[in-house]
Design a protein around this motif. Structure first.
Motif, PDB file in Angstrom:
ATOM      1  N   LEU A   1      19.374  -0.781   7.332  1.00  0.00           N
ATOM      2  CA  LEU A   1      18.792   0.323   6.568  1.00  0.00           C
ATOM      3  C   LEU A   1      17.350   0.577   7.018  1.00  0.00           C
ATOM      4  N   ILE A   2      17.118   0.602   8.310  1.00  0.00           N
ATOM      5  CA  ILE A   2      15.752   0.658   8.821  1.00  0.00           C
ATOM      6  C   ILE A   2      15.014   1.927   8.375  1.00  0.00           C
ATOM      7  N   PRO A   3      15.577   3.136   8.525  1.00  0.00           N
ATOM      8  CA  PRO A   3      14.836   4.311   8.050  1.00  0.00           C
ATOM      9  C   PRO A   3      14.543   4.247   6.546  1.00  0.00           C
ATOM     10  N   TYR A   4      15.518   3.839   5.770  1.00  0.00           N
ATOM     11  CA  TYR A   4      15.334   3.718   4.319  1.00  0.00           C
ATOM     12  C   TYR A   4      14.222   2.730   4.000  1.00  0.00           C
ATOM     13  N   ALA A   5      14.253   1.555   4.630  1.00  0.00           N
ATOM     14  CA  ALA A   5      13.235   0.551   4.371  1.00  0.00           C
ATOM     15  C   ALA A   5      11.853   1.062   4.745  1.00  0.00           C
ATOM     16  N   CYS A   6      11.774   1.814   5.838  1.00  0.00           N
ATOM     17  CA  CYS A   6      10.487   2.383   6.248  1.00  0.00           C
ATOM     18  C   CYS A   6       9.949   3.345   5.192  1.00  0.00           C
ATOM     19  N   THR A   7      10.823   4.180   4.630  1.00  0.00           N
ATOM     20  CA  THR A   7      10.353   5.101   3.589  1.00  0.00           C
ATOM     21  C   THR A   7       9.885   4.333   2.365  1.00  0.00           C
ATOM     22  N   LYS A   8      10.557   3.244   2.038  1.00  0.00           N
ATOM     23  CA  LYS A   8      10.169   2.477   0.859  1.00  0.00           C
ATOM     24  C   LYS A   8       8.835   1.763   1.069  1.00  0.00           C
ATOM     25  N   GLY A   9       8.583   1.326   2.310  1.00  0.00           N
ATOM     26  CA  GLY A   9       7.268   0.789   2.615  1.00  0.00           C
ATOM     27  C   GLY A   9       6.187   1.845   2.450  1.00  0.00           C
ATOM     28  N   ALA A  10       6.494   3.071   2.870  1.00  0.00           N
ATOM     29  CA  ALA A  10       5.541   4.171   2.703  1.00  0.00           C
ATOM     30  C   ALA A  10       5.289   4.463   1.228  1.00  0.00           C
ATOM     31  N   ILE A  11       6.326   4.339   0.405  1.00  0.00           N
ATOM     32  CA  ILE A  11       6.169   4.589  -1.035  1.00  0.00           C
ATOM     33  C   ILE A  11       5.249   3.543  -1.661  1.00  0.00           C
ATOM     34  N   THR A  12       5.388   2.298  -1.260  1.00  0.00           N
ATOM     35  CA  THR A  12       4.491   1.260  -1.778  1.00  0.00           C
ATOM     36  C   THR A  12       3.048   1.574  -1.423  1.00  0.00           C
ATOM     37  N   THR A  13       2.799   1.982  -0.172  1.00  0.00           N
ATOM     38  CA  THR A  13       1.448   2.321   0.243  1.00  0.00           C
ATOM     39  C   THR A  13       0.949   3.573  -0.459  1.00  0.00           C
ATOM     40  N   LEU A  14       1.825   4.563  -0.656  1.00  0.00           N
ATOM     41  CA  LEU A  14       1.464   5.752  -1.428  1.00  0.00           C
ATOM     42  C   LEU A  14       1.028   5.358  -2.828  1.00  0.00           C
ATOM     43  N   THR A  15       1.773   4.467  -3.452  1.00  0.00           N
ATOM     44  CA  THR A  15       1.460   4.031  -4.815  1.00  0.00           C
ATOM     45  C   THR A  15       0.074   3.404  -4.879  1.00  0.00           C
ATOM     46  N   ARG A  16      -0.218   2.523  -3.965  1.00  0.00           N
ATOM     47  CA  ARG A  16      -1.520   1.855  -3.964  1.00  0.00           C
ATOM     48  C   ARG A  16      -2.655   2.835  -3.670  1.00  0.00           C
ATOM     49  N   SER A  17      -2.453   3.705  -2.700  1.00  0.00           N
ATOM     50  CA  SER A  17      -3.502   4.654  -2.323  1.00  0.00           C
ATOM     51  C   SER A  17      -3.750   5.683  -3.421  1.00  0.00           C
ATOM     52  N   LEU A  18      -2.665   6.179  -4.023  1.00  0.00           N
ATOM     53  CA  LEU A  18      -2.806   7.183  -5.071  1.00  0.00           C
ATOM     54  C   LEU A  18      -3.474   6.592  -6.308  1.00  0.00           C
ATOM     55  N   ALA A  19      -3.200   5.329  -6.595  1.00  0.00           N
ATOM     56  CA  ALA A  19      -3.856   4.671  -7.723  1.00  0.00           C
ATOM     57  C   ALA A  19      -5.366   4.678  -7.544  1.00  0.00           C
ATOM     58  N   ILE A  20      -5.817   4.415  -6.329  1.00  0.00           N
ATOM     59  CA  ILE A  20      -7.253   4.452  -6.043  1.00  0.00           C
ATOM     60  C   ILE A  20      -7.786   5.870  -6.205  1.00  0.00           C
ATOM     61  N   SER A  21      -7.038   6.824  -5.666  1.00  0.00           N
ATOM     62  CA  SER A  21      -7.467   8.219  -5.675  1.00  0.00           C
ATOM     63  C   SER A  21      -7.593   8.790  -7.085  1.00  0.00           C
ATOM     64  N   LEU A  22      -6.676   8.391  -7.977  1.00  0.00           N
ATOM     65  CA  LEU A  22      -6.622   8.998  -9.311  1.00  0.00           C
ATOM     66  C   LEU A  22      -7.258   8.144 -10.407  1.00  0.00           C
ATOM     67  N   ALA A  23      -7.859   7.027 -10.033  1.00  0.00           N
ATOM     68  CA  ALA A  23      -8.437   6.134 -11.039  1.00  0.00           C
ATOM     69  C   ALA A  23      -9.522   6.831 -11.857  1.00  0.00           C
ATOM     70  N   GLU A  24     -10.355   7.624 -11.217  1.00  0.00           N
ATOM     71  CA  GLU A  24     -11.429   8.305 -11.937  1.00  0.00           C
ATOM     72  C   GLU A  24     -10.895   9.277 -12.976  1.00  0.00           C
ATOM     73  N   LYS A  25      -9.695   9.784 -12.766  1.00  0.00           N
ATOM     74  CA  LYS A  25      -9.067  10.690 -13.729  1.00  0.00           C
ATOM     75  C   LYS A  25      -8.281   9.936 -14.793  1.00  0.00           C
ATOM     76  N   ASN A  26      -8.296   8.602 -14.693  1.00  0.00           N
ATOM     77  CA  ASN A  26      -7.540   7.754 -15.626  1.00  0.00           C
ATOM     78  C   ASN A  26      -6.054   8.095 -15.625  1.00  0.00           C
TER      79      ASN A  26
END
Length: 287
Positions: free
Chosen positions: A189-214
């Protein structure tokens, strides 16, 4: 709630992604009949992509039991969507179903507009829709398949977040579905796993980006779970063995995964952002 360790799924296969709940044997368990709600999400409004079946269905029903109105977004599994909407409405909450292709950038705006037109507000976005395809070798992955998997699994999350963000006020919640495969990888499931890795990184990055907006952003990384994606992704013999290599000796049921989403959507998780919960049957991923 008790899940029988000896509960078996017989050999079966579906030819179309992301699969249909109504064609599965046994049907995935998506709610706890003995659950006692306490109004944790009273009068909140949630968009749940992939909300017609599997984990999305379980989350939709649980959110409704806790007092939320729900917009279910799905591809074209109309029977599953109708069934889930009826079940949500039986809890006494309102529900709409919106059919379309989340890989289309314009569809996400339609979803948000219909949700706001119906409910007037938006508090929670659950990005859960996904598809996966198995390959014997990375050489078998066509450009079309690769593009489609990324469109459905990760591009759609960008589109939904971009469309929803103007409606999300302070204290709103975004929850993304990643996977144990993001942390352990998967040989077929290599393509699927790659997208899920991207989702984890999106989650972490977006949390930083939106922290000021609570606005809190977290994720859930399920292990093997009995959902329509499984018979739609694997051959009959692999379906029969699916999930038996976990410490608990079985695949999870959607009803066992949904409480993670509920927790992250409530004030009980008010000090959590950029985090991922791991309901995976005992796999240690150290991530």
């Amino acid at each position: 709630m008790s899940i029988d360790k000896d509960r078996q799924q017989p050999s079966q296969h579906q030819d179309k992604q992301p699969g249909e709940r109504s064609k599965m044997t046994p049907l995935p368990k998506t709610e706890d009949d003995d659950y006692r709600p306490s109004g944790k999400l009273l009068d909140k409004v949630a968009i749940i992509t992939g909300g017609d079946s599997g984990i999305g269905r379980a989350v939709s029903i649980l959110f409704a039991k806790e007092g939320a109105d729900v917009a279910i977004v799905y591809y074209d599994e109309h029977e599953d969507a109708r069934d889930t909407q009826e079940r949500v409405e039986k809890t006494g909450r309102r529900c709409i179903s919106i059919s379309g292709d989340l890989g289309d950038p314009s569809f996400s705006q339609v979803v948000v507009e219909k949700t706001l037109d119906t409910f007037g507000t938006l508090d929670i976005l659950v990005n859960n829709a996904g598809e996966q395809h198995a390959y014997q070798s990375i050489a078998d992955v066509t450009p079309e398949d690769l593009q489609r998997t990324f469109q459905t699994n990760i591009f759609s999350m960008f589109y939904m977040i971009q469309s929803a963000l103007p409606a999300l006020g302070e204290g709103s919640i975004i929850i993304n579905t990643t996977s144990v495969t993001a942390y352990q990888g998967h040989p077929t499931l290599i393509p699927y796993a790659c997208t899920k890795g991207a989702i984890t990184t999106l989650t972490r990055s977006l949390a930083i980006s939106l922290a000021e907006k609570n606005i809190r952003v977290n994720g859930v990384a399920p292990g093997p779970v009995w959902t329509p994606l499984i018979p739609a992704s694997f051959d009959e013999s692999k379906v029969e063995r699916f999930g038996k290599n976990t410490l608990l000796g079985r695949p999870g049921e959607p009803v066992e995964i949904a409480p993670c989403y509920l927790f992250l959507a409530t004030e009980g998780a008010s000090y959590m952002t950029g985090q991922v919960l791991h309901p995976n049957g005992g796999r240690i991923i150290n991530g």
